[in-house]
Structure formats: structure tokens, C-alpha cells
Write an enzyme that holds these catalytic residues in place. Structure first.
Site, mmCIF file in Angstrom:
data_model
loop_
_atom_site.group_PDB
_atom_site.id
_atom_site.type_symbol
_atom_site.label_atom_id
_atom_site.label_comp_id
_atom_site.label_asym_id
_atom_site.label_seq_id
_atom_site.Cartn_x
_atom_site.Cartn_y
_atom_site.Cartn_z
ATOM 1 C CE1 TYR A 76 -3.102 -2.972 0.295
ATOM 2 C CE2 TYR A 76 -3.253 -2.628 2.662
ATOM 3 C CZ TYR A 76 -3.600 -3.344 1.535
ATOM 4 O OH TYR A 76 -4.449 -4.417 1.635
ATOM 5 C CG HIS B 199 -0.946 -8.618 0.237
ATOM 6 N ND1 HIS B 199 -0.454 -7.336 0.176
ATOM 7 C CD2 HIS B 199 -2.267 -8.524 -0.076
ATOM 8 C CE1 HIS B 199 -1.429 -6.506 -0.144
ATOM 9 N NE2 HIS B 199 -2.537 -7.214 -0.320
#
Length: 328
Positions: free
Chosen positions: A56, A142
């Protein structure tokens, strides 16, 4: 705000969580001041679960979240981050452009897939440094399904590494986070993961997780965290130009969202409140993550989560064919 236990672990989550991809400048820039104000407002509203990732904003989300949480008692909140993408510096002119993958940040780093055991430890060490905190409560693999080998290395090497770290007490809980249901079902059935983060696949518009993932999680005593409950915007404000899964919403889905909104409003419930309440009804769901980029959004999310949604609303949605029977 109360907390809910996570699978068989000692970790617990607030039922409403802060999804911090927004703090990494997802789609548009957020100032440091607005990022800090969003975390402060969420905290004041009782939110105690915060989720981030190196992906992110090339580490920006982790740095901002760590700075905002740093002065608070470490045992008073739960923090999750993710492994699978290492950040490598980009030298020279290569670092002067903009990052890809939807984050409005300079491309000073590049993301490198790495689901090796060594990669897991290196990723967590780097995350702790960016966060400036002493520990991470939950570590998710992830998007292993997006890796070149379809996620096999993640199952073979990265997941066992997380198990070892959990056994050593370095991490309180472990799991995997993905946008697809089938790989998450595999983790429920083939591993001892505490929690699965399912993004966008259990909402008022998409109940694919209800068929196998959620029942399997209940059966095996695992927890599910649901993200993407607004399906990237369509369920927050359905209108022409709204997005669904980060693309322009198809006309048929826009029409469906508008019908759901009309039903909700007949029961005096804002659509956003219904979208937040629906996934939380399932016994497998421990927390619902919402991306917040300002204090106003945090205050609104907490207010929407507090709305009492009558059972008659769900009954009407099912009667009109807007919710599948398997979603009960």
C-alpha cells in the site's frame, strides 16, 4: 466498541476495522495531516483493528499508520500487515516517476514477489522498521493467488514460516488475504490458519464466499475478516460513473445496487449502513474492514456501523431476489 476473538488465537478484533490502503494514497493523494486525523477519529470512535501492507503506497501506509498509533498503548489495539511483496529501492532516474498499481506515490521502490521463508522474515522486519512498532499481531500472505506460480510457493514455504513465527510467539495469528474465494477455501482446509481476509466477495452485491468459505470457516473454528464491502464504491453511492471492483460499474450491477438502496431506504436504513451490517451477520466474520482517508469518513463509518438494521430488510431483499438464500 466490543472485540471478537480470532479463531483459536489470543488475538481479538473490533467488529469494525480500519483498512489503511487509503493511507498509501490509493488512487489519490492524502496529506499526512488527513491520514493522522483519520486514524485519530477512528480511534475516538472505538475502532481498534488496523490493517496495512507494504504494497500500500510502497510502504507509505505502514509509515503513516505506525506514526499515528505509536503513542498509544500497544496492547490496546490489533495491527495486521502482509507478506509476499518485498520493496526494493529503485536507483537513479527509475525512481522519479509515479508508482503503478493504483497508488499515487513516487516509484522509489519496486515490488518483488517473494513467498520464500527468508522473504517472510525480511518482509516482517522491514514492516516493523517502517511502522516503528515492536510487534505485529496478525500476518497475512498477501495475494498469493496472483503470484506467477499460482500460490504454490506461498503454501509450501511462506505459510510454514508464518506457523513457525506463531509458535515462537513472534506473531499472534496468521492467515491469508485475497480477492478470490477458492484459494482461501484451500487455506481453510489445508492449513491451520487462524484467519482469512476475503476482499470484495462477501457483500450485498457478491456473496460468493457464502457457498464454501464461510461454512468451512465455521466448521473448522476459523475466522474471516471481510474487506471491500462497498465493492470499491458502488455500494457507498450508486450512481452513473461509480466503480465496482475498481472499474466502471456495469449497468446491470448499478441497477441492482439502486434496487438494494431503495429497499434499505424503505426501512429507514442508509445503503452504507446495510452494506456494513450484512457481512457482520455471519458467525464466521470477526471484523469488517473499511478504507478510511479522512476524519469525516471515519466518523461516518462508525455511525453507519451503529445503525440498527431490522431483519425485515434482509427478508425483503431475499424476497426480491437481491440476496441469495445461501447468504442467510
Amino acid at each position: 466498541m466490543s472485540t471478537r476473538p480470532l479463531g483459536g488465537s489470543a488475538v481479538s478484533l473490533s467488529p469494525l476495522g480500519f483498512g489503511a490502503a487509503t493511507l498509501g494514497n490509493l488512487f489519490r493523494e492524502v496529506t499526512d495531516e488527513d491520514a493522522r486525523a483519520a486514524v485519530d477519529a477512528a480511534w475516538d470512535a472505538g475502532i481498534r483493528y488496523f490493517d496495512t501492507a507494504p504494497h500500500y503506497g510502497l510502504g507509505l501506509s505502514e509509515r503513516r499508520l505506525g506514526a499515528a498509533l505509536g503513542g498509544r498503548p500497544r496492547d490496546s489495539y490489533t495491527l495486521s500487515t502482509k507478506v509476499g511483496r518485498l520493496l526494493e529501492p529503485v536507483a537513479g532516474e527509475g525512481g522519479t516517476g509515479r508508482s503503478d498499481e493504483g497508488f499515487a506515490v513516487p516509484a522509489t521502490y519496486r515490488r518483488v514477489w517473494d513467498f520464500s521463508a527468508d522473504g517472510v522474515r525480511r518482509s516482517l522486519e522491514a514492516s516493523l522498521e517502517r511502522l516503528g512498532l515492536d510487534r505485529i499481531d496478525i500476518a497475512y500472505l498477501h495475494d498469493p493467488d496472483e503470484c506467477g506460480d499460482g500460490g504454490e510457493q506461498a503454501l509450501r514455504e511462506a505459510y510454514p514460516a508464518l506457523e513457525r513465527l506463531r509458535a515462537e510467539g513472534v506473531i499472534g495469528a496468521i492467515g491469508a488475504g485475497m480477492n478470490q474465494v477458492a484459494p482461501l477455501v484451500r487455506y481453510v482446509r489445508e492449513t491451520d490458519a487462524d484467519v482469512l481476509l476475503c476482499a470484495g466477495r462477501y457483500s450485498l452485491l457478491d456473496q460468493r464466499a457464502a457457498a464454501e468459505l464461510l461454512p468451512e470457516a465455521v466448521k473448522r473454528g476459523r475466522s474471516v475478516v471481510v474487506g471491500g464491502v462497498f465493492n470499491s464504491g458502488l455500494l457507498a453511492d450508486p450512481q452513473p460513473g461509480a466503480t465496482y471492483d475498481y472499474k466502471a460499474a456495469p449497468v446491470d450491477l448499478l441497477g441492482r445496487a439502486l434496487r438494494i438502496k431503495a429497499v434499505a431506504e424503505r426501512h429507514g436504513v442508509p445503503l452504507r449502513a446495510a452494506a456494513l451490517a450484512y457481512p457482520a451477520l455471519h458467525p464466521a466474520v470477526a471484523s469488517v474492514l473499511v478504507g478510511l482517508r479522512s476524519a469525516a469518513e471515519a466518523v461516518d463509518a462508525a455511525a453507519m456501523a451503529a445503525v440498527d438494521v431490522p431483519e425485515e430488510l434482509w427478508d425483503e431483499l431475499r424476497a426480491e431476489g437481491l440476496l441469495g438464500e445461501e447468504s442467510q
